[in-house]
Motif scaffolding. Structure first.
Motif, PDB file in Angstrom:
ATOM      1  N   SER A 107     -34.759  15.738   7.131  1.00  0.00           N
ATOM      2  CA  SER A 107     -34.535  14.330   7.435  1.00  0.00           C
ATOM      3  C   SER A 107     -34.887  13.443   6.241  1.00  0.00           C
ATOM      4  O   SER A 107     -34.589  13.759   5.096  1.00  0.00           O
ATOM      5  CB  SER A 107     -35.307  13.952   8.694  1.00  0.00           C
ATOM      6  N   ILE A 108     -35.563  12.309   6.507  1.00  0.00           N
ATOM      7  CA  ILE A 108     -35.870  11.310   5.477  1.00  0.00           C
ATOM      8  C   ILE A 108     -36.790  11.850   4.398  1.00  0.00           C
ATOM      9  O   ILE A 108     -36.861  11.310   3.282  1.00  0.00           O
ATOM     10  CB  ILE A 108     -36.481  10.051   6.139  1.00  0.00           C
ATOM     11  N   ASN A 109     -37.500  12.949   4.672  1.00  0.00           N
ATOM     12  CA  ASN A 109     -38.439  13.511   3.703  1.00  0.00           C
ATOM     13  C   ASN A 109     -37.767  13.920   2.402  1.00  0.00           C
ATOM     14  O   ASN A 109     -38.442  14.045   1.373  1.00  0.00           O
ATOM     15  CB  ASN A 109     -39.150  14.729   4.306  1.00  0.00           C
ATOM     16  N   ARG A 186     -26.408  18.200   9.482  1.00  0.00           N
ATOM     17  CA  ARG A 186     -26.546  16.929   8.781  1.00  0.00           C
ATOM     18  C   ARG A 186     -28.020  16.533   8.805  1.00  0.00           C
ATOM     19  O   ARG A 186     -28.813  17.050   9.607  1.00  0.00           O
ATOM     20  CB  ARG A 186     -25.689  15.839   9.430  1.00  0.00           C
ATOM     21  N   GLN A 187     -28.368  15.618   7.936  1.00  0.00           N
ATOM     22  CA  GLN A 187     -29.733  15.101   7.866  1.00  0.00           C
ATOM     23  C   GLN A 187     -29.995  14.184   9.051  1.00  0.00           C
ATOM     24  O   GLN A 187     -29.247  13.241   9.304  1.00  0.00           O
ATOM     25  CB  GLN A 187     -29.891  14.332   6.554  1.00  0.00           C
ATOM     26  N   ALA A 188     -31.045  14.432   9.784  1.00  0.00           N
ATOM     27  CA  ALA A 188     -31.384  13.621  10.945  1.00  0.00           C
ATOM     28  C   ALA A 188     -31.869  12.236  10.516  1.00  0.00           C
ATOM     29  O   ALA A 188     -32.493  12.073   9.463  1.00  0.00           O
ATOM     30  CB  ALA A 188     -32.466  14.301  11.787  1.00  0.00           C
ATOM     31  N   THR A 189     -31.577  11.250  11.356  1.00  0.00           N
ATOM     32  CA  THR A 189     -32.080   9.893  11.130  1.00  0.00           C
ATOM     33  C   THR A 189     -33.508   9.794  11.650  1.00  0.00           C
ATOM     34  O   THR A 189     -33.764  10.055  12.825  1.00  0.00           O
ATOM     35  CB  THR A 189     -31.195   8.857  11.848  1.00  0.00           C
ATOM     36  N   ASP A 222     -26.730  18.270  16.047  1.00  0.00           N
ATOM     37  CA  ASP A 222     -26.144  18.825  14.824  1.00  0.00           C
ATOM     38  C   ASP A 222     -27.009  18.509  13.606  1.00  0.00           C
ATOM     39  O   ASP A 222     -26.542  18.564  12.473  1.00  0.00           O
ATOM     40  CB  ASP A 222     -24.730  18.269  14.610  1.00  0.00           C
ATOM     41  N   THR A 223     -28.291  18.206  13.850  1.00  0.00           N
ATOM     42  CA  THR A 223     -29.180  17.796  12.762  1.00  0.00           C
ATOM     43  C   THR A 223     -30.122  18.914  12.330  1.00  0.00           C
ATOM     44  O   THR A 223     -30.330  19.893  13.044  1.00  0.00           O
ATOM     45  CB  THR A 223     -30.038  16.586  13.182  1.00  0.00           C
ATOM     46  N   ASP A 224     -30.735  18.702  11.165  1.00  0.00           N
ATOM     47  CA  ASP A 224     -31.715  19.665  10.660  1.00  0.00           C
ATOM     48  C   ASP A 224     -32.946  19.727  11.559  1.00  0.00           C
ATOM     49  O   ASP A 224     -33.479  20.804  11.823  1.00  0.00           O
ATOM     50  CB  ASP A 224     -32.102  19.352   9.210  1.00  0.00           C
ATOM     51  N   VAL A 225     -33.379  18.590  12.079  1.00  0.00           N
ATOM     52  CA  VAL A 225     -34.551  18.577  12.957  1.00  0.00           C
ATOM     53  C   VAL A 225     -34.286  19.387  14.221  1.00  0.00           C
ATOM     54  O   VAL A 225     -35.124  20.187  14.659  1.00  0.00           O
ATOM     55  CB  VAL A 225     -34.951  17.130  13.314  1.00  0.00           C
ATOM     56  N   PHE A 226     -33.111  19.196  14.814  1.00  0.00           N
ATOM     57  CA  PHE A 226     -32.761  19.927  16.040  1.00  0.00           C
ATOM     58  C   PHE A 226     -32.673  21.427  15.753  1.00  0.00           C
ATOM     59  O   PHE A 226     -33.186  22.243  16.525  1.00  0.00           O
ATOM     60  CB  PHE A 226     -31.434  19.425  16.603  1.00  0.00           C
ATOM     61  N   ALA A 227     -32.038  21.802  14.653  1.00  0.00           N
ATOM     62  CA  ALA A 227     -31.893  23.217  14.313  1.00  0.00           C
ATOM     63  C   ALA A 227     -33.252  23.891  14.161  1.00  0.00           C
ATOM     64  O   ALA A 227     -33.501  24.962  14.725  1.00  0.00           O
ATOM     65  CB  ALA A 227     -31.076  23.365  13.034  1.00  0.00           C
ATOM     66  N   LEU A 228     -34.147  23.260  13.422  1.00  0.00           N
ATOM     67  CA  LEU A 228     -35.466  23.843  13.183  1.00  0.00           C
ATOM     68  C   LEU A 228     -36.285  23.943  14.459  1.00  0.00           C
ATOM     69  O   LEU A 228     -36.964  24.945  14.688  1.00  0.00           O
ATOM     70  CB  LEU A 228     -36.208  23.014  12.133  1.00  0.00           C
ATOM     71  N   SER A 229     -36.203  22.927  15.307  1.00  0.00           N
ATOM     72  CA  SER A 229     -36.972  22.949  16.544  1.00  0.00           C
ATOM     73  C   SER A 229     -36.459  23.992  17.515  1.00  0.00           C
ATOM     74  O   SER A 229     -37.149  24.377  18.460  1.00  0.00           O
ATOM     75  CB  SER A 229     -36.952  21.570  17.206  1.00  0.00           C
TER      76      SER A 229
END
Length: 262
Positions: A107-109, A186-189, A222-229
């Motif tokens: 994400s924003i990191n 995609r990168q999460a907001t 479809d975000t990176d945060v969702f995938a990792l979790s």
């Protein structure tokens, strides 16, 4: 005739002695000839900072047998710049890999990350580049579950290349989670909501210690945060062109009354 091995630049932001970079260089040794250039001390959160106005030191060291390694007094981006200009002398490596970072860069990191900024600098130099990060800040982090994915992703980049001005941001779940596979995301907001703890030093001078909470502002699956979790390795194609192309048409409709502003 034997196929020539690719040359691979390995960098990081956690410093030359970090366990994560040892894992990365070991996996890259299986597929190519490795050169390591890394900061001589931790440089987390440096973003795309470069050193201006003071000398940069670049010293060859023998940390691991049979590995060409250099420690740099500068930032992660300095490491890439010096590697390209002074070690490779303009003959660019076939791949630049950064990490494996102790801690996620999702994400924003990505904006604050020295790990990702080193990979971005590689991409600016037209080198196919990847940043790798793990969901574990511990110095004793277990990277074993990451190893086959590190190698597989790097091999695919070497085989297929990446589009110009594009790099990959790869994040791994904590070792306690079984990896289900790879998700292109995609990168999460999200954003950090910072707080500054006010303190007083022994000389009675006020100082601040930054803390904060990560807040996800995105419900997408479809975000990176969702995938990792959900136990997947997240792979986000990332670019350094920060132009908001979608806003150009809107801005072109504005009327700038310069004469009235005088």
């Amino acid at each position: 005739m034997a196929k020539k091995k690719p040359t691979i630049l390995v960098v990081n932001d956690d410093g030359i002695t970090a366990p994560g970079i040892k894992v990365l260089l070991e996996e890259m040794q299986k597929i190519g000839d490795v050169v390591v250039v890394a900061p001589d001390s931790p440089q987390s959160g440096m973003g795309h900072a470069i050193t201006i106005g003071r000398p940069l030191r670049l010293d060859k060291i023998d940390l691991y047998a049979g590995v060409e390694m250099y420690k740099c007094s500068g930032t992660p981006v300095d490491c890439v710049k010096l590697a390209v200009n002074k070690i490779f002398k303009g003959k660019k490596p076939d791949l630049c890999v950064s990490g494996v970072n102790h801690g996620l860069n999702y994400s924003i990191n990505v904006l604050y990350s020295g790990t990702m900024s080193a990979a971005v600098e590689g991409a600016i130099e037209d080198i196919p580049s990847i940043g790798f990060s793990l969901d574990d800040f511990s110095h004793q982090a277990d990277f074993s579950h990451c190893r086959p994915y590190i190698r597989a992703i790097a091999e695919q980049v070497l085989e297929n290349g990446l589009q110009k001005a594009t790099l990959l941001n790869v994040n791994f779940p904590h070792h306690s989670k079984e990896i289900k596979g790879i998700k292109i995301c995609r990168q999460a907001t999200a954003k950090w909501f910072e707080e500054f703890d006010e303190r007083v030093d022994p000389y009675e001078r006020e100082y601040f210690w930054m803390t904060g909470k990560f807040q996800l502002l995105d419900k997408g699956e479809d975000t990176d945060v969702f995938a990792l979790s959900n136990g997947y390795v997240s792979v986000v194609p990332t670019q350094f062109d920060m132009t908001a192309h979608h806003a150009i048409t809107d801005l072109n409709s504005w009327t700038f009354n310069v004469a009235n502003a005088k």
